[in-house]
Scaffold this motif. Sequence first.
Motif, PDB file in Angstrom:
ATOM      1  N   ASP A   1       4.843  14.420   5.412  1.00 14.02           N
ATOM      2  CA  ASP A   1       5.876  15.299   4.883  1.00 14.02           C
ATOM      3  C   ASP A   1       5.688  15.606   3.403  1.00 14.02           C
ATOM      4  O   ASP A   1       6.532  16.244   2.776  1.00 14.02           O
ATOM      5  CB  ASP A   1       7.269  14.701   5.118  1.00 14.02           C
ATOM      6  CG  ASP A   1       7.495  13.390   4.357  1.00 14.02           C
ATOM      7  OD1 ASP A   1       6.530  12.871   3.754  1.00 14.02           O
ATOM      8  OD2 ASP A   1       8.637  12.877   4.385  1.00 14.02           O
ATOM      9  N   GLY A   2       4.572  15.145   2.839  1.00 11.23           N
ATOM     10  CA  GLY A   2       4.297  15.386   1.436  1.00 11.23           C
ATOM     11  C   GLY A   2       4.895  14.356   0.504  1.00 11.23           C
ATOM     12  O   GLY A   2       4.728  14.454  -0.719  1.00 11.23           O
TER      13      GLY A   2
ATOM     14  N   ALA B   1       0.852  -1.184   0.000  1.00 10.52           N
ATOM     15  CA  ALA B   1       0.000   0.000   0.000  1.00 10.52           C
ATOM     16  C   ALA B   1       0.887   1.233   0.000  1.00 10.52           C
ATOM     17  O   ALA B   1       2.010   1.200   0.507  1.00 10.52           O
ATOM     18  CB  ALA B   1      -0.931   0.010   1.211  1.00 10.52           C
ATOM     19  N   VAL B   2       0.385   2.325  -0.573  1.00 15.85           N
ATOM     20  CA  VAL B   2       1.132   3.579  -0.683  1.00 15.85           C
ATOM     21  C   VAL B   2       0.337   4.698  -0.025  1.00 15.85           C
ATOM     22  O   VAL B   2      -0.879   4.819  -0.237  1.00 15.85           O
ATOM     23  CB  VAL B   2       1.404   3.926  -2.159  1.00 15.85           C
ATOM     24  CG1 VAL B   2       2.018   5.308  -2.293  1.00 15.85           C
ATOM     25  CG2 VAL B   2       2.315   2.882  -2.785  1.00 15.85           C
ATOM     26  N   GLY B   3       0.992   5.528   0.782  1.00 16.24           N
ATOM     27  CA  GLY B   3       0.345   6.663   1.422  1.00 16.24           C
ATOM     28  C   GLY B   3       1.367   7.484   2.189  1.00 16.24           C
ATOM     29  O   GLY B   3       2.487   7.020   2.454  1.00 16.24           O
ATOM     30  N   ASP B   4       1.005   8.706   2.564  1.00 20.23           N
ATOM     31  CA  ASP B   4       1.913   9.596   3.295  1.00 20.23           C
ATOM     32  C   ASP B   4       1.671   9.458   4.792  1.00 20.23           C
ATOM     33  O   ASP B   4       0.821  10.123   5.373  1.00 20.23           O
ATOM     34  CB  ASP B   4       1.686  11.043   2.841  1.00 20.23           C
ATOM     35  CG  ASP B   4       2.679  12.021   3.466  1.00 20.23           C
ATOM     36  OD1 ASP B   4       3.584  11.567   4.194  1.00 20.23           O
ATOM     37  OD2 ASP B   4       2.531  13.235   3.229  1.00 20.23           O
ATOM     38  N   VAL B   5       2.441   8.597   5.429  1.00 17.25           N
ATOM     39  CA  VAL B   5       2.253   8.306   6.845  1.00 17.25           C
ATOM     40  C   VAL B   5       2.729   9.456   7.727  1.00 17.25           C
ATOM     41  O   VAL B   5       2.068   9.816   8.708  1.00 17.25           O
ATOM     42  CB  VAL B   5       2.982   6.998   7.226  1.00 17.25           C
ATOM     43  CG1 VAL B   5       2.965   6.783   8.740  1.00 17.25           C
ATOM     44  CG2 VAL B   5       2.329   5.814   6.529  1.00 17.25           C
ATOM     45  N   ASP B   6       3.882  10.049   7.415  1.00 15.42           N
ATOM     46  CA  ASP B   6       4.466  11.060   8.297  1.00 15.42           C
ATOM     47  C   ASP B   6       4.086  12.488   7.927  1.00 15.42           C
ATOM     48  O   ASP B   6       4.526  13.437   8.570  1.00 15.42           O
ATOM     49  CB  ASP B   6       5.981  10.913   8.360  1.00 15.42           C
ATOM     50  CG  ASP B   6       6.627  10.846   6.979  1.00 15.42           C
ATOM     51  OD1 ASP B   6       5.925  11.079   5.983  1.00 15.42           O
ATOM     52  OD2 ASP B   6       7.836  10.550   6.909  1.00 15.42           O
TER      53      ASP B   6
END
Length: 343
Positions: free
Chosen positions: A90-91, A83-88
């Motif tokens: 930071d963009g 899966a792909v996503g912005d966890v932290d």
Amino acid sequence: MPGVAVDGARFGAALAAGDLDGDGYDDLVVGVPGATVNGRAAAGAVVVLRGSRTGLGTARALQWVQSAGETPEAGDRLGAALAVGDVDGDGRLDVAVAAPGEKTGAGAASGAVRLLRGTASGLTGSSTLWGSIVGNRGSFGRAVALADTDRDGHADLVAGGLGVPGGALTVALGRADGLTGPRRHITQDTARVPGADEPGDAFGAALAAGDVDADGYADVVVGAPGEDQGSTADAGAAFVLYGSAGGPGATRVVARRQGADRVPGAPGAKDAFGAAVAVSDLDGDGFGDVVVGSPGEGSGTGAVDVLPGSESGLDAVAATHRTASSLGLGGATGDRFGAALAP
């Protein structure tokens, strides 16, 4: 391209896409859960193919295997789900990589999910969230999703596993320093979740995320292809855990089954409704529509149902039923139409 093609490597068993290096081109993440690493069969690997003006290329491809103290072991199956996503927040996109065969000691496989974090130079570093589902038989990471379910600007991890009789989810909330937020375990015995935790339900065998009711919170769709309907074995079911400030399912969960809940048709044995799920705005109205696969329907011919999203979620409009035949694609026993879905 890194790696060597071998029988059973299962290159492409899982796929995810996103612009990992911020160059304006989407990159393709490929799971290779059957890859042999250092002589260890099915330790697994992940390959990243970089996007460019001319499409995907292999010249700058990267391969990831377990390292930094996480020794590849036979049967880990790293890359079985992605899966792909912005966890932290930071963009930059991060990648969740599941290894459902990973062991956390001398016991049976409980599974693990590794987070590869995006930076200005692409993916680098990692942190590991280990499965701790009941009984140390979690297969934690059989399915994974990353989405901002609590609307705080950080993607949250939802991972499915089969560690309890009927399956379970683990939710880890994203934070600026990674998957360090509160964690929850959800089964069909959890408050607000319809049904009961029963052997073989496979709750969490398939996962998808999207905003079904356009309220700004990502909702999580959970497949349970082994769910029985009365005396009909393995008819299957799908659940929507609506996002909220408390995370998925904290305020509202609904179930959908064939022949009920505005879903047409009748449940059949081994239909496996919920074996695959996806969320995408198919009609451009701003609401995420839920697509559910039933690959066992019609003696394995297969089918899909589209459940339209709306301001009230899935409650306003009846689903539509599609088979390969109804779409002019033929269709025969064993085709298993609907066994895999993508938004």
